[in-house]
Write a protein that holds these residues in place. Structure first.
Motif, short mmCIF file in Angstrom:
data_model
loop_
_atom_site.label_atom_id
_atom_site.label_comp_id
_atom_site.label_asym_id
_atom_site.label_seq_id
_atom_site.Cartn_x
_atom_site.Cartn_y
_atom_site.Cartn_z
N HIS A 40 0.86 -1.17 -0.15
CA HIS A 40 0.02 -0.20 0.08
C HIS A 40 0.94 1.38 -0.14
CE1 HIS A 40 -3.67 -2.50 0.66
NE2 HIS A 40 -3.02 -2.92 1.67
N THR A 43 -0.17 3.77 -2.48
CA THR A 43 -1.48 4.54 -2.27
C THR A 43 -0.99 5.82 -1.28
OG1 THR A 43 -2.82 2.71 -2.41
CG2 THR A 43 -3.59 4.31 -1.27
N ARG A 188 -8.74 11.47 0.52
CA ARG A 188 -9.71 10.89 1.71
C ARG A 188 -10.19 9.36 0.90
NH1 ARG A 188 -11.83 15.94 2.96
NH2 ARG A 188 -13.37 15.81 1.26
N GLN A 189 -10.66 9.35 -0.39
CA GLN A 189 -11.00 8.25 -0.87
C GLN A 189 -9.66 7.19 -0.88
OE1 GLN A 189 -12.24 8.68 -5.02
NE2 GLN A 189 -12.99 6.51 -5.12
N LEU A 191 -7.24 7.08 1.44
CA LEU A 191 -7.02 6.52 2.58
C LEU A 191 -7.94 5.51 3.03
CD1 LEU A 191 -5.91 10.10 4.34
CD2 LEU A 191 -4.58 7.95 4.15
N ASN A 192 -9.23 5.78 2.81
CA ASN A 192 -10.24 4.96 2.81
C ASN A 192 -10.03 3.46 2.18
OD1 ASN A 192 -11.76 6.82 4.64
ND2 ASN A 192 -12.89 7.64 3.08
N SER A 193 -9.46 3.57 1.34
CA SER A 193 -9.11 2.19 0.73
C SER A 193 -8.01 1.48 1.51
CB SER A 193 -8.40 2.42 -0.86
OG SER A 193 -7.29 3.05 -0.92
N ASP A 196 -7.43 -0.66 7.96
CA ASP A 196 -7.46 0.14 9.05
C ASP A 196 -6.39 0.59 10.05
OD1 ASP A 196 -10.23 0.35 8.67
OD2 ASP A 196 -10.86 -1.37 10.07
N ARG A 199 -4.32 3.00 7.78
CA ARG A 199 -4.86 4.22 7.83
C ARG A 199 -4.60 4.95 9.09
NH1 ARG A 199 -9.70 2.95 6.38
NH2 ARG A 199 -10.85 3.01 8.37
N ASP A 203 -2.26 8.34 9.98
CA ASP A 203 -2.60 9.47 10.69
C ASP A 203 -1.96 9.75 11.80
OD1 ASP A 203 -4.65 10.05 8.67
OD2 ASP A 203 -6.28 8.84 9.42
N GLY A 318 -6.83 16.07 9.12
CA GLY A 318 -6.96 15.05 9.94
C GLY A 318 -5.98 14.95 10.83
#
Length: 337
Positions: A40, A43, A188-189, A191-193, A196, A199, A203, A318
């Motif tokens: 990841h 991303t 945001r999209q 990060l949401n992928s 948990d 992510r 943050d 965030g």
């Protein structure tokens, strides 16, 4: 805003050399990319890039919004001047109308014939002299009237120009706002992928509150206003990043600097690019608490040096106002306000 990755710091205040190891460890704890890329990582790097692009657009938004505020003030001043000039013009026209009526009543008869029919030549000559004086005064009033009319036309032309500039600035504000919102939505999209745990790791802040303060060493601010600004910035620890905001409940990076120095009675410009030149440039190795530290070649991010290789800044959406190592981003330059 800006990347969450931390680069090797390039300079510190007196006594901060011993913090090199601490800063390196902090950089690692904040998610530095490992030698072997994880699935990841791409991303996360895209999120970093989007945040950086959004921050640049945010500073462009701040600049356009500041310009719009200035133009609104200039347009208001121009409209006030136009109103005063119009009142003066109306008053002069009334006076000229009275003078014209008096001249007509006094000089409606040809002066030569008036002399022939006059019973008292001396009385006529006195009246003729009065008519001459009125005509001379009227000529002066007419010239003044023409001057005021020219001034009024110029004021109206300038006001029209300012209104056009204001409309362009409003459109620029709207355009930059759309760009920021688009970049943040994409981030945001992405990060949401992420899973948990990843992510949450992205943050995670280095130090997000007053209960986990770093060792800031013994460095002192160079002035009373710098000390007051540092105190204000520390009081904002933990408050959210809000793009386009300059406090007190939320901040973007330059908004935090502007607000903090405002509490010290110092008016900083709104954007990080302008803040870079709001004082005297000093080497990073000589940074003292209260100095502004701008990042990247375009100075699109700014924080405040707090001591011992740490800055206080508003990182990105965030992430709250927090401490991070001064070497968190490339291209650091230091400005002493």
């Amino acid at each position: 805003m800006g990347s969450h990755r931390r680069l090797v710091p390039s300079g510190f205040d007196r006594g901060a050399a011993a913090a090199l190891g601490v800063l390196s460890a902090a950089a690692a704890a904040l998610g530095t990319v490992p030698a072997v890329a994880a699935p990841h990582d791409d991303t996360r790097s895209r999120v970093d890039r989007l945040y950086e692009e959004a921050e640049k657009a945010t500073e462009a938004y701040n600049k356009a919004d500041e310009r719009a505020d200035v133009l609104r003030g200039q347009v208001g001043d121009a409209q006030d001047r136009i109103a005063r000039q119009q009142e003066r013009l109306n008053s002069m026209r009334e006076q000229l109308g009275s003078l014209a009526g008096a001249q007509y009543r006094s000089g409606g008869l040809d002066p030569t014939l008036a002399l022939l029919f006059s019973d008292d030549p001396d009385d006529y000559l006195a009246k003729a002299a009065a008519i001459d004086r009125i005509s001379s005064h009227q000529a002066g009033e007419l010239k003044d009237l023409q001057d005021v009319m020219r001034q009024l036309a110029q004021e109206r032309a300038e006001a029209t120009k300012k209104l056009g500039e204001l409309e362009k600035s409003r459109k620029a504000v709207a355009s930059h706002k759309r760009t920021v919102e688009k970049k943040l939505a994409e981030a945001r999209q992405l990060l949401n992928s992420l899973p948990d745990d990843e992510r949450a790791g992205y943050d995670r802040s280095s130090r997000s509150g007053r209960d986990d303060l770093p060792d800031l060493g013994g460095a002192l601010p160079t002035s009373g206003r710098a000390a007051a600004a540092v105190a204000a910035a520390r009081s904002a620890l933990g408050r959210p990043y809000v793009w386009g905001a300059n406090g007190p409940s939320g901040f973007d990076c330059s908004g935090l600097m502007q607000w903090s120095y405002a509490q010290a009675g110092v008016a900083l410009p709104r954007t990080s690019q302008a803040q870079r030149y709001a004082g005297r440039q000093v080497p990073l190795s000589q940074a003292q608490p209260g100095d502004l530290v701008t990042y990247r070649s375009d100075a699109s991010h700014v924080g405040m040096y707090a001591g011992n290789g740490q800055v206080i800044h508003a990182p990105y959406p965030g992430a709250p106002v927090r401490y991070d190592p001064v070497g968190m981003m490339p291209g650091a330059t230091v400005t002493r306000v």
